[in-house]
Design a protein around this motif. Structure first.
Motif, mmCIF file in Angstrom:
data_model
loop_
_atom_site.group_PDB
_atom_site.id
_atom_site.type_symbol
_atom_site.label_atom_id
_atom_site.label_comp_id
_atom_site.label_asym_id
_atom_site.label_seq_id
_atom_site.Cartn_x
_atom_site.Cartn_y
_atom_site.Cartn_z
ATOM 1 N N PHE A 48 0.813 -1.212 0.000
ATOM 2 C CA PHE A 48 0.000 0.000 0.000
ATOM 3 C C PHE A 48 0.853 1.272 0.000
ATOM 4 O O PHE A 48 0.509 2.252 -0.664
ATOM 5 N N LYS A 49 1.961 1.241 0.714
ATOM 6 C CA LYS A 49 2.829 2.423 0.745
ATOM 7 C C LYS A 49 3.418 2.708 -0.631
ATOM 8 O O LYS A 49 3.585 3.867 -1.019
ATOM 9 N N GLU A 50 3.750 1.637 -1.348
ATOM 10 C CA GLU A 50 4.393 1.822 -2.651
ATOM 11 C C GLU A 50 3.398 2.174 -3.759
ATOM 12 O O GLU A 50 3.787 2.337 -4.914
ATOM 13 N N GLN A 51 2.104 2.276 -3.401
ATOM 14 C CA GLN A 51 1.102 2.745 -4.369
ATOM 15 C C GLN A 51 0.973 4.270 -4.349
ATOM 16 O O GLN A 51 0.330 4.854 -5.218
ATOM 17 N N ILE A 52 1.570 4.905 -3.337
ATOM 18 C CA ILE A 52 1.500 6.372 -3.235
ATOM 19 C C ILE A 52 2.453 6.994 -4.251
ATOM 20 O O ILE A 52 3.642 6.684 -4.279
ATOM 21 N N ALA A 53 1.914 7.865 -5.090
ATOM 22 C CA ALA A 53 2.713 8.484 -6.156
ATOM 23 C C ALA A 53 3.043 9.937 -5.827
ATOM 24 O O ALA A 53 2.214 10.666 -5.284
ATOM 25 N N ILE A 54 4.279 10.326 -6.157
ATOM 26 C CA ILE A 54 4.690 11.734 -6.091
ATOM 27 C C ILE A 54 4.710 12.245 -7.530
ATOM 28 O O ILE A 54 5.406 11.680 -8.380
ATOM 29 N N GLU A 145 6.419 21.997 -10.119
ATOM 30 C CA GLU A 145 5.791 21.685 -8.829
ATOM 31 C C GLU A 145 5.968 20.207 -8.502
ATOM 32 O O GLU A 145 6.066 19.364 -9.397
ATOM 33 N N VAL A 146 6.017 19.890 -7.201
ATOM 34 C CA VAL A 146 6.064 18.494 -6.735
ATOM 35 C C VAL A 146 4.873 18.287 -5.807
ATOM 36 O O VAL A 146 4.721 19.007 -4.821
ATOM 37 N N ARG A 147 4.036 17.292 -6.149
ATOM 38 C CA ARG A 147 2.805 17.089 -5.386
ATOM 39 C C ARG A 147 2.701 15.652 -4.858
ATOM 40 O O ARG A 147 3.086 14.705 -5.556
ATOM 41 N N TYR A 148 2.184 15.521 -3.634
ATOM 42 C CA TYR A 148 1.808 14.215 -3.085
ATOM 43 C C TYR A 148 0.765 14.449 -1.994
ATOM 44 O O TYR A 148 0.617 15.568 -1.487
ATOM 45 N N ASP A 149 0.045 13.418 -1.651
ATOM 46 C CA ASP A 149 -1.053 13.537 -0.679
ATOM 47 C C ASP A 149 -0.501 13.413 0.741
ATOM 48 O O ASP A 149 -0.305 12.304 1.252
#
Length: 292
Positions: A48-54, A145-149
């Motif tokens: 699940f952690k590795e599904q988070i995209a930057i 820009e660099v975006r993540y949740d």
């Protein structure tokens, strides 16, 4: 009369052994399932952690050579697991699929930017690490820009710690309950033989001599119950892997084999200890107390 009594006693004995094996099997099977959960908790957390995209948004004037250089440098980093370039056209198509509308017809242009989606290795999915990464990437002139949740990352880390804590607590409590349930079943089985134990003691048999056949019988029942439980755990693991390949329970046969071996050993150890103390209790009782 004597034959019918013998049959009755044999049925009682078989019923007693069956209940012991059944309780050992069920308890050890549930304990094994809990072990599977604990063993794969880290894998699930990692997935699940590795599904988070930057998302790294690139400026309009960025050159292809700069995009390729950035992707190569990211791939060489221990921080990054995978990168994916998303052109502004692809981003527009994805937005169209999600919204089901030709939104560009209304605004007259494509509002999206070329970007690189970066998937980070699970151990670096923390707010501090991601902020450091964001700061270092923003130093490049062609990065807009660099975006993540941030909220998602914070919530995930908090929940992972909470789940890990409760899994540990639940494992300890369930192991204790398992030992108590198996112990109760064995004590009931030994209780039915209390008069035989006392008779053997009265004719001069030593405590060790009296205990030995009870302990060996219980160990055999423990091995039988453990083997059935292990077969159930293996069947469950194959079922999960066939229906949910992402689970990958059997990907690490050494860990899975260690779990099954642990269940087998636990069945033997619990039955041995429980039988020892159950027979010891009746050996220490006075004859008059056997009727209560």
């Amino acid at each position: 009369m004597s034959k019918s009594f013998e049959k009755y006693q044999k049925r009682r004995l078989i019923s007693s052994y069956f209940s012991v094996v059944l309780s050992i099997t069920l308890v050890l099977f549930l304990l094994g399932v809990l072990g599977l959960l604990v063993m794969n908790a880290k894998k699930v957390e990692k997935h699940f952690k590795e599904q988070i995209a930057i998302s790294i948004d690139l400026k309009e004037n960025v050159k292809e050579v700069e995009i390729n250089a950035l992707q190569k440098s990211l791939k060489l980093s221990d921080f990054v697991k995978e990168t994916r370039f998303v052109s502004k056209e692809e981003a527009a198509e994805l937005a169209k699929e999600e919204n089901g509308e030709e939104f560009m017809d209304f605004i007259g242009y494509n509002p999206f930017q070329n970007s690189i989606d970066v998937f980070v290795n699970s151990e670096f999915v923390t707010l501090n690490s991601l902020e450091e990464f964001k700061t270092s990437i923003l130093k490049r002139e062609y990065v807009d820009e660099v975006r993540y949740d941030e909220d998602l990352v914070s919530l995930m880390n908090k929940n992972v710690k909470r789940i890990s804590f409760w899994l540990l607590v639940f494992s300890i409590v369930f192991t204790a309950i398992a030992m108590l349930l198996i112990n109760s079943s064995i004590r009931l089985a030994v209780y039915s033989k209390r008069f035989i134990i006392k008779t053997m003691q009265m004719v001069g048999a030593t405590k060790r001599f009296i205990r030995r056949p009870f302990i060996w019988r219980s160990i055999r029942l423990g091995i039988l119950g453990s083997i059935i439980a292990v077969i159930g755990i293996i069947a469950l693991a194959y079922f999960i892997d066939n229906n949910i390949p992402e689970a990958g329970i059997l990907e690490n046969p050494i860990s899975f084999g260690a779990l099954c071996f642990g269940v087998l050993c636990l069945g033997i150890i619990i039955t041995w200890i429980s039988t020892y103390f159950a027979t010891q209790r009746f050996l220490n009782l006075k004859t008059d107390d056997l009727y209560y």
